[in-house]
Design a protein around this motif. Structure first.
Motif: not given
Lengths: 339, 339
Positions: A79-82, A142-148, A297-305, A319-326
């Motif tokens: 994930l870090a790499r992505a 600014p913060v974005v959270l990963l994981g549930e 993971k690539q999508q997670i990373a992209d969406l988070a960034v 508005a804070p968004a709750e984003v679902r990765a596939s």
DNA sequence: CACGATGTCTGCATCGTTGCAGAGCTGCCA
DNA sequence: TGGCAGCTCTGCAACGATGCAGACATCGTG
């Protein structure tokens, strides 16, 4: 020797500091004669801009911070790499830090002296830190959270749908005709939201298939590490009526389980099928190779960034968004159908 | 909302900026009354020091940068973890960056706009960058190198003794009675000093044992990744006279080889014994578990950080030191003696 | 009571950079 | 020739913090 400053270069070139700055940044038009003089001086002195000063002046650092519990857990490393790659595409450098899965270290992020103020934004994969704590201690970064983690609407948030991921994994095992399916990795006692969601998905799949839920087949594990997977698998096989399939809540547990089963003389997948979640590369080369649910993971990373950059650059908080990765199912040897 | 500054706090508390700074840092004696007022204001405004400004003023950032080729290569992930811990013990935060094993990205470290100026020091595990390049582009940031790059005396440098590590690995295979020992991972064509040293150690062991050197048994690999290990192992077994043991230059190659051998129907260790280098956790859970040479990563990290901190804090450059970290042989299932 | 010593507190300068406003010069046109 | 643009180039102020020197008040001592 001290690093050369704009002033040093200016003195040497016989121009103003401002002009040197203009040459370095290409901001304003500079005549060819002056530019040449300045560039000579820049090279002679091997000038390098002091980014700390620039950052102070500009009020931004162009750096994001990614904080994960443990960097040597392959999922986080991948994930870090992505994330580093995604940050780079958006013009940000990403620095990675880890908390050693230590709640105290995690909370240090919130303290007055946290190094976070150095960064324009934070991508955090919290282990025990709740959104509420994060909000109360009100870091303005600014913060974005990963994981549930408990999503309370105050932070943007990127994760796969853990319930459906777990359901997919379990249903895959059911589709092989397995009926006593164990689950390894539940965390009912602490802030183990991810684990709890996976348990929910597991139970959903059982229910839908009309299979009974047997609490003896659900093994909690304090953490998601290989040796705990091995221990859990061994314990499961010692049950009076052992499972014919094991759903592990991540790949490390599953890889540990593979090893534990082998040691116990259990054949995988013939006697027991095994599946994990995370899609780490290691599973492809395991023996047998590991079936898994692969989060994108690539999508997670992209969406988070992307979310983070949006937060940073649009001063006003969207508005804070709750984003679902596939996620996708990847069936390999550990869940081959019986011959 | 803007972050509160010392000035904001000072205004609110009705004291000077300097006094607030004194309270925050505990530098100078402050009377209880003022201290109380200031602390109230600090809390009300949720003041956090602007580290960028502090760093500018103090000329240091308290941060080190660790640059590795790929963070999702387990050896580097485990090393990164150790370096972060070591940095922390010395009062430095360590930020990790990766170059994606891209020579261009590696050279960006040397450019005028490299973010390195933000850090007090750099720990670099170079892939293709030579000490010479590093020296010529003369970054003034203190640097410590990791791994076995051509040591030209201009930089401090921490590594295991790769020749003896490779020799130990090969001798271990010889001690099992194996005589046709292959080597996987040579890199004769590029700046693959580490690989070349390992080849040297391999050949030393053969010589000492009076075994012939067969070039056909030495497989170069462009990189040290699992799938290349699998390919190499498959190719080796297709030789007219295949090996009875394989020494891989790192654990990933070895894990790939295990998998390749299994697919080819070769039994490990009965038909072919396998050993790697790196001591990554993954090898413990592989099937069969992987024998390996374990570099003392904690020691490498400690020595690197110590050297770097010495460079940083003793302004005057102490003579660059070439430091050897220790390694040990860990024999597991992949090199068990024949029954 | 005078004096120096001590203890608190403050203002100014500074780190190296960039934003801003304007100075000086040139050339063009009326 | 005067005036106005337009182009270069410059100096000053500022980002937010800390180092330093010194102001001021208080205290103890002879």
């Amino acid at each position: 020797m001290r690093e050369a400053t704009l002033r040093d270069v200016a003195t040497r070139a016989g121009v103003s500091i401002r002009t040197v700055s203009n040459v370095v940044n290409g901001y304003a038009p500079v005549s060819d004669t002056l530019r040449a003089k300045v560039e000579t001086a820049l090279n002679e002195l091997d000038y390098r801009p002091n980014l700390i000063a620039r950052n102070l002046k500009q009020g931004r650092s162009g750096m994001l911070c990614l904080v994960v519990p443990e960097l040597d857990v392959p999922y986080f490393a991948e994930l870090a790499r992505a994330v580093i790659a995604a940050g780079r595409r958006h013009g940000y450098a990403v620095m990675v830090d880890q908390t050693d899965a230590d709640p105290v270290r995690e909370r240090e992020l919130l303290t007055r002296n946290s190094r976070l103020t150095l960064f324009d934004g934070l991508i955090l994969s919290p282990l025990t830190l709740s959104a509420q704590e994060l909000r109360e201690r009100g870091n303005k970064t600014p913060v974005v959270l990963l994981g549930e983690h408990l999503f309370d609407g105050s932070f943007s948030h990127v994760a796969i749908d853990n319930v459906s991921a777990a359901r997919d994994a379990t249903e895959h095992l059911i589709s092989l005709g397995r009926t006593r399916i164990a689950a390894v990795g539940d965390q009912p006692y602490r802030t183990g939201e991810t684990a709890q969601l996976r348990t929910a998905g597991y139970r959903q799949a059982l229910e839908r298939a009309g299979l009974p839920f047997d609490p003896a087949l659900v093994r909690p594990t304090e953490r998601f590490h290989r040796h705990l997977g091995a221990t859990a698998a061994t314990a499961l096989m010692a049950l009076p009526s052992p499972p014919d399939a094991i759903f592990c809540y991540n790949d490390l547990l599953a890889l540990g389980a593979l090893r534990g089963l082998l040691t116990a003389g259990v054949r995988v997948p013939d006697d027991v099928a095994v599946i994990g979640i995370d899609g780490i590369e290691e599973g492809e080369f395991a023996t047998p190779s590991l079936s898994t649910i692969v989060p994108d993971k690539q999508q997670i990373a992209d969406l988070a960034v992307e979310s983070l950059v949006a937060l940073i650059e649009q001063g006003a908080t969207p508005a804070p968004a709750e984003v679902r990765a596939s996620h996708t199912l990847l069936a390999r040897e550990s869940t081959l159908g019986r011959a």
